[in-house]
Scaffold this motif. Structure first.
Motif, short mmCIF file in Angstrom:
data_model
loop_
_atom_site.label_atom_id
_atom_site.label_comp_id
_atom_site.label_asym_id
_atom_site.label_seq_id
_atom_site.Cartn_x
_atom_site.Cartn_y
_atom_site.Cartn_z
N GLY A 191 0.82 -1.20 0.00
CA GLY A 191 0.00 0.00 0.00
C GLY A 191 0.85 1.25 0.00
O GLY A 191 2.02 1.21 -0.37
N LEU A 192 0.28 2.33 0.42
CA LEU A 192 1.03 3.58 0.42
C LEU A 192 0.72 4.37 1.67
O LEU A 192 -0.28 4.16 2.35
CB LEU A 192 0.69 4.41 -0.83
N ALA A 218 -3.05 3.51 3.31
CA ALA A 218 -4.03 2.81 2.49
C ALA A 218 -3.43 1.50 2.03
O ALA A 218 -2.29 1.45 1.57
CB ALA A 218 -4.42 3.67 1.28
N VAL A 219 -4.22 0.45 2.15
CA VAL A 219 -3.80 -0.85 1.64
C VAL A 219 -4.40 -1.01 0.25
O VAL A 219 -5.59 -0.78 0.06
CB VAL A 219 -4.28 -1.99 2.56
N GLY A 220 -3.57 -1.37 -0.69
CA GLY A 220 -4.05 -1.53 -2.07
C GLY A 220 -2.89 -1.92 -2.95
O GLY A 220 -1.80 -2.23 -2.45
N ASP A 231 0.47 0.82 -8.53
CA ASP A 231 -0.69 1.02 -9.40
C ASP A 231 -1.68 1.99 -8.76
O ASP A 231 -2.17 2.93 -9.39
CB ASP A 231 -1.35 -0.36 -9.64
N MET A 232 -1.90 1.78 -7.45
CA MET A 232 -2.83 2.64 -6.74
C MET A 232 -2.28 4.07 -6.70
O MET A 232 -3.03 5.03 -6.87
CB MET A 232 -3.03 2.11 -5.32
N SER A 287 4.51 7.86 -0.21
CA SER A 287 5.48 6.79 -0.41
C SER A 287 4.74 5.47 -0.44
O SER A 287 3.80 5.24 0.33
CB SER A 287 6.51 6.79 0.73
N THR A 288 5.16 4.61 -1.38
CA THR A 288 4.54 3.28 -1.43
C THR A 288 5.39 2.34 -0.61
O THR A 288 6.57 2.59 -0.36
CB THR A 288 4.46 2.76 -2.87
N SER A 289 4.77 1.27 -0.19
CA SER A 289 5.49 0.34 0.67
C SER A 289 5.01 -1.07 0.38
O SER A 289 3.86 -1.28 -0.01
CB SER A 289 5.26 0.73 2.13
N LYS A 290 5.89 -2.03 0.59
CA LYS A 290 5.53 -3.43 0.35
C LYS A 290 4.50 -3.88 1.37
O LYS A 290 3.65 -4.71 1.10
CB LYS A 290 6.79 -4.31 0.46
N SER A 291 4.64 -3.34 2.58
CA SER A 291 3.73 -3.79 3.62
C SER A 291 3.36 -2.64 4.54
O SER A 291 4.23 -2.06 5.16
CB SER A 291 4.39 -4.92 4.42
#
Lengths: 288, 110
Positions: free
Chosen positions: A145-146, A229-231, A235-236, A263-267
């Protein structure tokens, strides 16, 4: 009235302030001095009259009494303020600890539930349950998510007393409607679970304004606001940036100096929401 | 000297006795104090100008206090008490300041 001998200054009635500034002394003093001079006595009287002494004592008593009667002890207001703030913080921490206890119990219940369902060989029901609890925000979720950090503009700090009411520069402040638009943008970009500063957004959550503070789940938040946000990670992010929410946020940054970083994150982890208590609603029977 | 001593004595008496001010009198106190201060500063200036007159001082003090209280009372009855009080404070404050300026000129020649 009488016909005036001298033409009156047309502004005479408006010269109150000038009069006050130029002749602040009671004109009676001057008059009395002139009278005494005509009578052949010194212009000023002595300072030894008993009446004068009495009046002076009176003035002194009056000063002391009114100072004592009207003075608001300096510490009192602050004391009360501190007391109120203290009780708010203690209640808040009570709520927090209760929430933690509730969450723990909820987790236990969920554990027992899965166990019971497993014993009853109804695995389908179990997966459906966990799916539904993810959707309703009853359990904490994690996944890619991010994280979006939004903060008020630099200039819009609260004033020295920390009182937003006396602070005029509220232009660069993040408002609840900003937050709503950003969050809606995230939902549209495919977010599956969202929390703001640790407050999970559920079907019953509202992002509201109370005074100058943003309320989520009826808890006041303070900037900076971290939206998790989880997603579908990147892409999100792309969808959000090119969507309405991202464009709006960019406008806020450009026009009002609101700061934000993404920032996006793996988890990322989104905590569980407040347990919804259903008192009146029940499942409607479908017509067959 | 004697009036100053009287003032100090009055202050001490007030502080020591610490009398309770009845509630109905409290709105009049601040204005009355400002009016009294105006009379006192006027008197000090008159002394410096060499035209002091004890009778004038006593009468101006009493009338100042009474008129100030009256204005506040009237303002309260008309619902403009605070505005009238502000007006009184502004006018008396102006007088106090300009008298103070004259006293300063006498004392420091500046």
């Amino acid at each position: 009235m009488t016909s005036t001998t001298k033409p009156r200054d047309p502004a005479a009635s408006m010269s109150l302030i000038t009069e006050l500034m130029t002749h602040p002394l009671d004109p009676a003093y001057e008059a009395a001095a002139a009278r005494r001079e005509r009578a052949g006595r010194p212009r000023a009287t002595g300072l030894r009259s008993p009446m004068l002494l009495i009046v002076c004592i009176l003035v002194g008593v009056g000063l002391a009494v009114s100072a004592l009667a009207l003075r608001v002890p300096l510490g009192t207001a602050k004391q009360q303020h501190d007391q109120l703030v203290g009780s708010i913080t203690s209640r808040q921490s009570d709520i927090d600890s209760d929430t933690a206890a509730i969450n723990k119990l909820q987790k236990q219940i969920t554990g027992y539930q899965t166990q019971a369902l497993k014993h009853a060989h109804r695995a389908g029901l179990s997966t459906q349950l966990s799916r539904l609890s993810v959707l309703t925000g009853a359990v904490a979720v994690k996944g890619p998510g991010l994280k979006l950090r939004v903060d008020d503009a630099k200039a819009s700090d609260t004033d020295a007393q920390g009182n937003p009411r006396t602070d005029s520069s509220s232009e660069g402040r993040v408002t609840s409607s900003d937050m709503q638009i950003i969050v809606n943008g995230l939902w549209r970009a495919g977010a599956e679970a969202i929390s703001i500063n640790g407050q999970r957004l559920t079907a019953q959550s509202a992002i509201r304004f109370a005074g100058e503070a943003i309320l989520v789940n009826f808890r006041p938040l303070s900037p900076p606001y971290t939206i998790t946000a989880v997603g579908a990670g990147d892409d999100m992010e792309q969808k959000f940036q090119s969507g309405m929410g991202g464009i709006y946020l960019k406008g806020l940054m450009d026009d009002y100096g609101i700061r934000s970083s993404l920032s996006t994150s793996k988890s990322v982890q989104v905590p569980a929401g407040p347990a919804p208590s259903l008192t009146y609603a029940e499942v409607a029977k479908e017509k067959k | 000297m004697i009036p100053a001593l009287g003032l100090v004595a009055g202050l001490v008496i007030g502080l020591l006795l610490h009398p309770d001010v009845p509630l109905w009198l409290q709105p009049y106190l601040p204005i009355a104090v400002v009016a009294a201060l105006d009379a006192v500063f006027g008197a000090v200036r008159a002394v410096m100008d060499g035209i002091f007159n004890d009778r004038v001082f006593v009468i101006s003090f009493l009338s100042n206090v009474v008129v100030a209280a009256l204005i506040v009372f009237l303002g309260d009855q008309l619902g403009v008490g605070s505005q009238l009080s502000t007006g009184v404070v502004v006018v008396l404050g102006l007088r106090i300041f300009s008298n103070m300026a004259a006293i300063r000129r006498h004392l420091f020649h500046a």
